[in-house]
Write an enzyme that holds these catalytic residues in place. Sequence first.
Site, short mmCIF file in Angstrom:
data_model
loop_
_atom_site.label_atom_id
_atom_site.label_comp_id
_atom_site.label_asym_id
_atom_site.label_seq_id
_atom_site.Cartn_x
_atom_site.Cartn_y
_atom_site.Cartn_z
CB SER A 155 -1.12 -0.14 1.26
OG SER A 155 -0.36 -0.24 2.43
CG ASP A 400 -1.16 5.20 8.56
OD1 ASP A 400 0.15 4.47 8.49
OD2 ASP A 400 -1.65 5.01 7.43
CG HIS A 403 0.08 3.86 4.44
ND1 HIS A 403 -0.69 3.30 5.36
CD2 HIS A 403 0.28 2.98 3.46
CE1 HIS A 403 -0.73 2.07 5.19
NE2 HIS A 403 -0.40 1.89 3.87
#
Length: 443
Positions: A155, A400, A403
């Site tokens: 991702s 997170d 990312h």
Amino acid sequence: MKSQPPENPYGLRNATTQKIPNLIILLAATLLLLTLVPLYYPFQPSSSTPSTLSKTSPESHIPTTHSDVDSIKITEHEKCDIFSGEWIPNPDAPYYTNTTCWAIHEHQNCMKYGRPDSEFMKWRWKPDGCDLPIFNPYQFLEIVRGKSLAFVGDSVGRNQMQSLMCMLSRVVYPVDDSYTPDENFKRWKYVDYNFTLATFWSPFLVKADQANADGPTHTGLFNLYLDEFDEKWTSGIRDFDYVIINAGHWFSRPGIYFENRKIIGCRFCQVENVTDYPMTYGYRKAFRTAFKAINSLQNFKGVAFLRTFAPMHFEGGEWNAGGHCNRQKPYRSSQVSLEGLNLELYMTQLEEYKAAEKVAKQNGKKFRLLDLTPAMLLRPDGHPSKYGHWPNENVTLYNDCVHWCLPGPIDTWSDFLLQMFKTESWRSYREKLPQKQRKDRIK
């Protein structure tokens, strides 16, 4: 009999006659100028350029026309490591917003979910001893005209592709050209440039399947066939001009390792009589197999890039134990160093890359290193943290720190990529020259 023009009623006929040569000179100069300007500025923005740009928008601080496509400066032979440097302020950034680009993944849309600061978007990378130009979308699209680029991996690779799409959105948007409804295998077409972007989901780079949806850490238990190609991408990249592979964070999940279809060990699988290996064991084997797959593709004529590991920045705990990433400014290179697991993963990648590159050269294939680990180690401020979702939303990764926000520091990856594509174009041009001309060009 033709009528004659009336005489000058003011008796200035001689003076007018004397001015005629000067008028002729002025007219000739004007025509020459009108001729030269289009030659120097041969391209103008197409009608597909987003109309939301204004003279006061951040985007207007960077060239957004074709005018300097022909003046691309390529200095491949200069000895400058563009991956070693510092982050410096860039008040002109960002070059798009979360409202002008539709390609942003929800969990990276930090401004939508209330991130209060914006300084993390206003930095650019300055290599030691040289300069890295800001991404120019027109130059990029000219270089990739008629070509294709694939992102293979996890991702974070998708994060990079969406960043690139946003950086290109100031010029044109692509159309969906996918051959499957599966979101993990998207394909986008920039019709005006005949340029294709694609993503191939392969977080382990090798053949894998899920053995248990929960697993010891509630993140799943996976079977990894470390010596088998993941044909979902290895059979799909043959015709691509550029392929960028990446992998990292998924290898921290529990996995059972297979070779020759037999269990040889695992990563935190908690299965009796199965040897537990460190994360780097499966990581090394997977990259070795992935590089072997590319080297074995007889018809692959493209350039394969390894995009190195982008470190995570959890502080105050692990990802599932209250860890966060609340910093608002980059580190200086003197403030932090690559260590622990991040260092091990990085060195594992480099070692396997160098071995594969040696084989590639013997087979006439091209491997390149997109070495972003040193730069991204310095950006703990660029992650969504808790701003990738609504406060009461039930998500697996609440904070997170893996990312990257869009817009954000990941947009600089396009600066690096464009520079490497420029260099690659120069190399290809030079290789086509006769030997003598090639030596003269280097001088």
